[in-house]
Enzyme design. Structure first.
Site, PDB file in Angstrom:
ATOM      1  N   SER A 203     -23.726  14.208 -12.320  1.00  0.00           N
ATOM      2  CA  SER A 203     -25.052  13.666 -11.490  1.00  0.00           C
ATOM      3  C   SER A 203     -24.909  12.283 -11.224  1.00  0.00           C
ATOM      4  CB  SER A 203     -26.254  14.139 -11.810  1.00  0.00           C
ATOM      5  OG  SER A 203     -26.668  13.243 -12.988  1.00  0.00           O
ATOM      6  N   GLY A 204     -23.868  11.608 -10.988  1.00  0.00           N
ATOM      7  CA  GLY A 204     -23.716  10.291 -10.544  1.00  0.00           C
ATOM      8  C   GLY A 204     -23.828  10.201  -9.120  1.00  0.00           C
ATOM      9  N   ALA A 205     -23.457   8.945  -8.465  1.00  0.00           N
ATOM     10  CA  ALA A 205     -23.763   8.947  -7.080  1.00  0.00           C
ATOM     11  C   ALA A 205     -22.960   9.845  -6.187  1.00  0.00           C
ATOM     12  CB  ALA A 205     -23.196   7.409  -6.585  1.00  0.00           C
TER      13      ALA A 205
ATOM     14  N   ALA B 182     -17.585  -0.535  -4.010  1.00  0.00           N
ATOM     15  CA  ALA B 182     -16.643  -1.048  -2.864  1.00  0.00           C
ATOM     16  C   ALA B 182     -17.277  -2.708  -2.632  1.00  0.00           C
ATOM     17  CB  ALA B 182     -16.647  -0.315  -1.594  1.00  0.00           C
TER      18      ALA B 182
ATOM     19  N   ILE C 284     -17.081  13.654 -12.971  1.00  0.00           N
ATOM     20  CA  ILE C 284     -17.743  13.283 -14.253  1.00  0.00           C
ATOM     21  C   ILE C 284     -16.927  11.770 -14.355  1.00  0.00           C
ATOM     22  CG2 ILE C 284     -17.984  15.522 -15.200  1.00  0.00           C
ATOM     23  CD1 ILE C 284     -14.558  15.302 -16.106  1.00  0.00           C
TER      24      ILE C 284
ATOM     25  N   ASP D  12     -11.850  -1.501  -8.675  1.00  0.00           N
ATOM     26  CA  ASP D  12     -12.228  -0.374  -9.618  1.00  0.00           C
ATOM     27  C   ASP D  12     -11.121  -0.297 -10.656  1.00  0.00           C
ATOM     28  OD1 ASP D  12     -14.205   0.144  -8.055  1.00  0.00           O
ATOM     29  OD2 ASP D  12     -13.578   2.186  -7.538  1.00  0.00           O
TER      30      ASP D  12
ATOM     31  N   GLU E  41       0.654  -1.299  -0.098  1.00  0.00           N
ATOM     32  CA  GLU E  41      -0.115   0.134   0.095  1.00  0.00           C
ATOM     33  C   GLU E  41       0.943   1.293   0.080  1.00  0.00           C
ATOM     34  OE1 GLU E  41      -2.352   2.800  -0.312  1.00  0.00           O
ATOM     35  OE2 GLU E  41      -3.353   0.857  -0.228  1.00  0.00           O
ATOM     36  N   ARG E  42       0.617   2.129  -1.119  1.00  0.00           N
ATOM     37  CA  ARG E  42       1.260   3.472  -1.117  1.00  0.00           C
ATOM     38  C   ARG E  42       0.978   4.443   0.023  1.00  0.00           C
ATOM     39  NH1 ARG E  42      -0.200   5.665  -7.077  1.00  0.00           N
ATOM     40  NH2 ARG E  42      -2.414   6.416  -6.295  1.00  0.00           N
TER      41      ARG E  42
ATOM     42  N   HIS F 177     -44.660  -5.819  10.605  1.00  0.00           N
ATOM     43  CA  HIS F 177     -45.143  -4.335  10.331  1.00  0.00           C
ATOM     44  C   HIS F 177     -45.109  -3.448  11.750  1.00  0.00           C
ATOM     45  CE1 HIS F 177     -48.755  -1.447   9.699  1.00  0.00           C
ATOM     46  NE2 HIS F 177     -49.360  -1.849  11.030  1.00  0.00           N
TER      47      HIS F 177
END
Length: 471
Positions: free
Chosen positions: A182-184, A319, A271, A311, A35-36, A450
């Site tokens: 307008s994505g997440a 995730a 974007i 990703d 991990e960097r 309920h």
């Protein structure tokens, strides 16, 4: 210079990488992680988790501002302490980062902090706190993730033009904010800053916001956000963006083709993403499409022993999808290394839920109504509004609906789409239904507790077959 040999090395410690490493260790494999920056990756430190902490603060502020709707009086003006809100968010991220560090120690996973560069399908060099190390393994999993995509004509400067990273630790509160996309990510930050008191404008190039969602959800969310005071511009594009000491000047081409010059104090660019796959020695080892590593359903690349997840591979870029891929790859590797009792299952992309934590929340799984029809299905569709749900009314959260899409011939659940309070918690019911290949018959016979908002899920199924009760 140290030499280390492992069964598996994982490059990247995000929700895909660290989960893959833990599963490898559980299966008895000698495992290392490289991990960097920070254990937990972007999601834990700069993405999913800290943004939810920010949004929770905005939600509490929203309720405080509407206390009278619940018969309550709060003396004095409700004010946001942006510094304290951000401090809380960073504290949440720090706590979880420490949790991942503990998990690495607990599972005896070697951690190499530094920049990893592949020197072959199963070897790499790591330049970091220990100088330069040479590592090798029987298998390597690349989980390097992705980063925010910049506008080609206006790169983020961290002062006036922000990506999500600056938006989480803002140097100041925006007065007039432009959100491009307008994505997440874009909608979540638009919702947060709107609740915090900013004047927010969202510009979306496509004809509707959250364009991957069902069209009914997009329309409902746009109406809701507009009612909350946001300006939403769809079918529009930002043609020019210039940062100054005092703000941001934007040239926006509207849906009608006319160009508007507008001034903002700040801008968030949301974007999309680009994968972190360049300059780490992958070019001759894997096949790529627009920088994304091409893999099979288990995470294998074209080079034997080299795998990829998360990703940096084809979407959806979520995730939980990365974590699931990490477990699948780990078990497939263990199987290749002799653990024949393992039978890893390939990822089912049709059963991956998507959640957006704006106000109101949205959640979905499977096909939209339009996609189902495009795929040739004859569909049965049911929608149930929250205004017909007792718990939603009691909570003061009667804004929203649940929509289900079925194959009319077989009763297969093709998709489910929800907008409203707590739908991100409820969508898992439909995800399980898809995984179990449930039809409308089982869902109709399921007893829902309920009073809960989840009853809207049952009513939506009933509505698809003309049996709805409460509307």
């Amino acid at each position: 210079m140290a030499d280390s040999n492992y069964d598996v090395i994982v490059l990247g410690s995000g929700p895909g990488g660290y989960v893959a490493a833990i599963r490898c260790a559980q299966l008895g494999l000698k495992t290392a992680i490289v991990e960097r920056e920070l254990l937990g990756g972007i999601c834990l430190n700069w993405g999913c988790i800290p943004t939810k902490a920010l949004l929770r603060s905005a939600e509490i502020m929203h309720y405080a501002q509407h206390a009278k709707d619940y018969g309550l009086k709060i003396a004095g003006e409700i004010e946001a302490d942006l510094e304290a809100v951000v401090k809380r968010s960073r504290g949440v991220a720090k706590q979880l980062n420490q949790g991942v560090t503990h998990l690495m120690k607990k599972n005896k996973i070697a951690v190499h902090m530094g920049e990893g560069t592949m020197t072959g399908p199963t070897s790499m060099t790591v330049k970091g706190e220990k100088g330069e190390e040479k590592l090798s393994a029987k298998h390597v999993i690349v989980a390097t993730g992705a980063r925010a995509r910049d506008l080609p004509f206006a790169k983020a400067d961290g002062k006036r033009i922000w990506t999500y990273r600056t938006a989480m630790t803002p140097p100041e509160m925006p007065k007039k904010l432009l959100v491009i996309g307008s994505g997440a990510i874009g909608i979540e930050f638009a919702s947060f800053y709107n609740d915090m008191g900013a004047d927010v404008t969202v510009v979306e190039m496509l004809d509707r916001i959250v364009p991957v969602e069902d069209a009914d959800v997009s329309a409902f969310l746009q109406k809701s956000l507009t009612k909350q005071g946001m300006t939403i511009m769809t079918g529009a594009g930002v043609e020019e963006l210039k940062a100054t000491d005092k703000g941001v000047s934007a040239k926006i081409k509207a849906k009608d083709g006319k160009t508007q010059d507008q001034e903002f104090t700040h801008c968030i660019v949301a974007i999309g993403i680009q994968p972190n796959t360049e300059n780490i020695g992958l070019d001759k080892l894997v096949e790529m499409d627009r920088g994304f590593i091409q893999i099979d359903d288990y995470g294998r690349t074209r080079s034997k022993g080299l795998w990829a997840i998360g990703d940096c591979t084809p979407g959806p870029w979520l995730a939980h999808k990365a974590s699931h891929e990490g477990v699948t790859a780990a078990e497939a590797i263990a199987q290749e290394l002799g653990k024949k009792h393992l039978h890893p299952h390939p990822l089912n992309r049709d059963a991956i839920p998507g959640c957006t934590y704006c106000h109101p929340q949205i959640a979905s799984v499977g096909m939209t109504e339009a996609k189902a029809k495009e795929a040739g299905y004859e569909v049965k569709v049911g929608t149930f509004p929250f205004i017909g749900n007792g718990k939603a009314i009691a909570l003061g959260e009667a804004e929203g609906f649940t929509k289900t899409v079925f194959d009319a011939k077989t009763g297969e659940l093709l998709g489910a789409h929800m907008v409203g309070a707590e739908v991100t918690e409820m969508i898992q019911g439909y995800v399980i239904s898809k995984t179990l290949e449930t039809t409308e018959a089982e869902l109709m016979q399921t007893v829902f507790p309920h009073p809960t908002i989840s009853e809207s899920m049952h009513e939506s199924v009933l509505a698809a077959y003309g049996k709805v009760i409460h509307v």
